[in-house]
Design a protein around this motif. Structure first.
Motif, PDB file in Angstrom:
ATOM      1  N   UNK A   7      29.321  -5.677  42.024  1.00 49.80           N
ATOM      2  CA  UNK A   7      30.701  -5.380  41.602  1.00 49.80           C
ATOM      3  C   UNK A   7      31.658  -6.412  42.192  1.00 49.80           C
ATOM      4  N   UNK A   8      31.480  -6.746  43.468  1.00 49.79           N
ATOM      5  CA  UNK A   8      32.345  -7.753  44.098  1.00 49.79           C
ATOM      6  C   UNK A   8      32.217  -9.098  43.390  1.00 49.79           C
ATOM      7  N   UNK A   9      30.998  -9.465  42.998  1.00 50.08           N
ATOM      8  CA  UNK A   9      30.812 -10.716  42.253  1.00 50.08           C
ATOM      9  C   UNK A   9      31.588 -10.692  40.939  1.00 50.08           C
ATOM     10  N   UNK A  10      31.486  -9.575  40.228  1.00 51.82           N
ATOM     11  CA  UNK A  10      32.193  -9.458  38.946  1.00 51.82           C
ATOM     12  C   UNK A  10      33.707  -9.481  39.124  1.00 51.82           C
ATOM     13  N   UNK A  11      34.178  -9.042  40.286  1.00 48.82           N
ATOM     14  CA  UNK A  11      35.614  -9.072  40.562  1.00 48.82           C
ATOM     15  C   UNK A  11      36.054 -10.426  41.127  1.00 48.82           C
ATOM     16  N   UNK A  12      35.106 -11.371  41.259  1.00 52.05           N
ATOM     17  CA  UNK A  12      35.438 -12.704  41.741  1.00 52.05           C
ATOM     18  C   UNK A  12      35.478 -12.825  43.253  1.00 52.05           C
ATOM     19  N   UNK A  13      34.915 -11.864  43.949  1.00 55.77           N
ATOM     20  CA  UNK A  13      34.946 -11.851  45.410  1.00 55.77           C
ATOM     21  C   UNK A  13      33.575 -12.267  45.962  1.00 55.77           C
ATOM     22  N   UNK A  14      33.196 -13.507  45.674  1.00 47.85           N
ATOM     23  CA  UNK A  14      31.857 -13.996  46.049  1.00 47.85           C
ATOM     24  C   UNK A  14      31.629 -13.968  47.552  1.00 47.85           C
ATOM     25  N   UNK A  15      32.634 -14.376  48.308  1.00 45.54           N
ATOM     26  CA  UNK A  15      32.487 -14.475  49.764  1.00 45.54           C
ATOM     27  C   UNK A  15      32.086 -13.140  50.385  1.00 45.54           C
ATOM     28  N   UNK A  16      32.671 -12.054  49.910  1.00 52.85           N
ATOM     29  CA  UNK A  16      32.354 -10.738  50.452  1.00 52.85           C
ATOM     30  C   UNK A  16      31.156 -10.085  49.759  1.00 52.85           C
ATOM     31  N   UNK A  17      30.750 -10.634  48.634  1.00 55.45           N
ATOM     32  CA  UNK A  17      29.613 -10.063  47.909  1.00 55.45           C
ATOM     33  C   UNK A  17      28.283 -10.400  48.577  1.00 55.45           C
ATOM     34  N   UNK A  18      28.160 -11.607  49.088  1.00 59.88           N
ATOM     35  CA  UNK A  18      26.867 -12.042  49.601  1.00 59.88           C
ATOM     36  C   UNK A  18      26.349 -11.232  50.786  1.00 59.88           C
ATOM     37  N   UNK A  19      27.188 -10.835  51.758  1.00 62.58           N
ATOM     38  CA  UNK A  19      26.654  -9.997  52.831  1.00 62.58           C
ATOM     39  C   UNK A  19      26.036  -8.688  52.309  1.00 62.58           C
ATOM     40  N   UNK A  20      26.663  -8.084  51.304  1.00 63.25           N
ATOM     41  CA  UNK A  20      26.099  -6.857  50.714  1.00 63.25           C
ATOM     42  C   UNK A  20      24.770  -7.149  50.033  1.00 63.25           C
ATOM     43  N   UNK A  21      24.715  -8.243  49.302  1.00 63.80           N
ATOM     44  CA  UNK A  21      23.487  -8.573  48.582  1.00 63.80           C
ATOM     45  C   UNK A  21      22.356  -8.883  49.562  1.00 63.80           C
ATOM     46  N   UNK A  22      22.666  -9.490  50.690  1.00 62.45           N
ATOM     47  CA  UNK A  22      21.635  -9.771  51.690  1.00 62.45           C
ATOM     48  C   UNK A  22      21.147  -8.511  52.378  1.00 62.45           C
ATOM     49  N   UNK A  23      22.004  -7.478  52.475  1.00 61.40           N
ATOM     50  CA  UNK A  23      21.600  -6.209  53.066  1.00 61.40           C
ATOM     51  C   UNK A  23      20.660  -5.443  52.139  1.00 61.40           C
ATOM     52  N   UNK A  24      20.738  -5.737  50.865  1.00 65.22           N
ATOM     53  CA  UNK A  24      19.981  -4.983  49.876  1.00 65.22           C
ATOM     54  C   UNK A  24      18.535  -5.277  49.884  1.00 65.22           C
TER      55      UNK A  24
END
Length: 86
Positions: free
Chosen positions: A69-86
């Motif tokens: 969702x963060x990626x789709x909202x254009x918030x790449x910087x904050x998206x990657x920590x979530x994706x790495x936790x997954x």
């Protein structure tokens, strides 16, 4: 993705559950997924944030979905920590 024919009914059901049990992170997760499928990304993010706040050791799929969702909202910087936790 959740396969639901009645999104509005499913959303109402989960909102009712949260009203009854404010600590229910599962319904918040389901709401995040439902709103995400409806392309209501800010609402989806709100419910994923709340689910993780209630249960910081949440399932990987919650972090993954929030990251997407963060990626789709254009918030790449904050998206990657979530994706790495997954």
């Amino acid at each position: 993705p959740i396969h639901v024919s009645d999104f509005d009914g499913a959303i109402e059901d989960h909102l009712t559950i949260i009203e009854i049990d404010p600590t229910n992170y599962e319904s918040r997760t389901e709401l995040g997924e439902l709103y995400g499928q409806q392309n209501e990304l800010k609402k989806a993010l709100k419910y994923f944030d709340e689910a993780i706040e209630i249960k910081p050791t949440s399932e990987a799929r919650i972090f993954y979905n929030r990251g997407v969702i963060k990626l789709h909202l254009g918030n790449r910087e904050n998206a990657f920590p979530d994706l790495f936790k997954a």
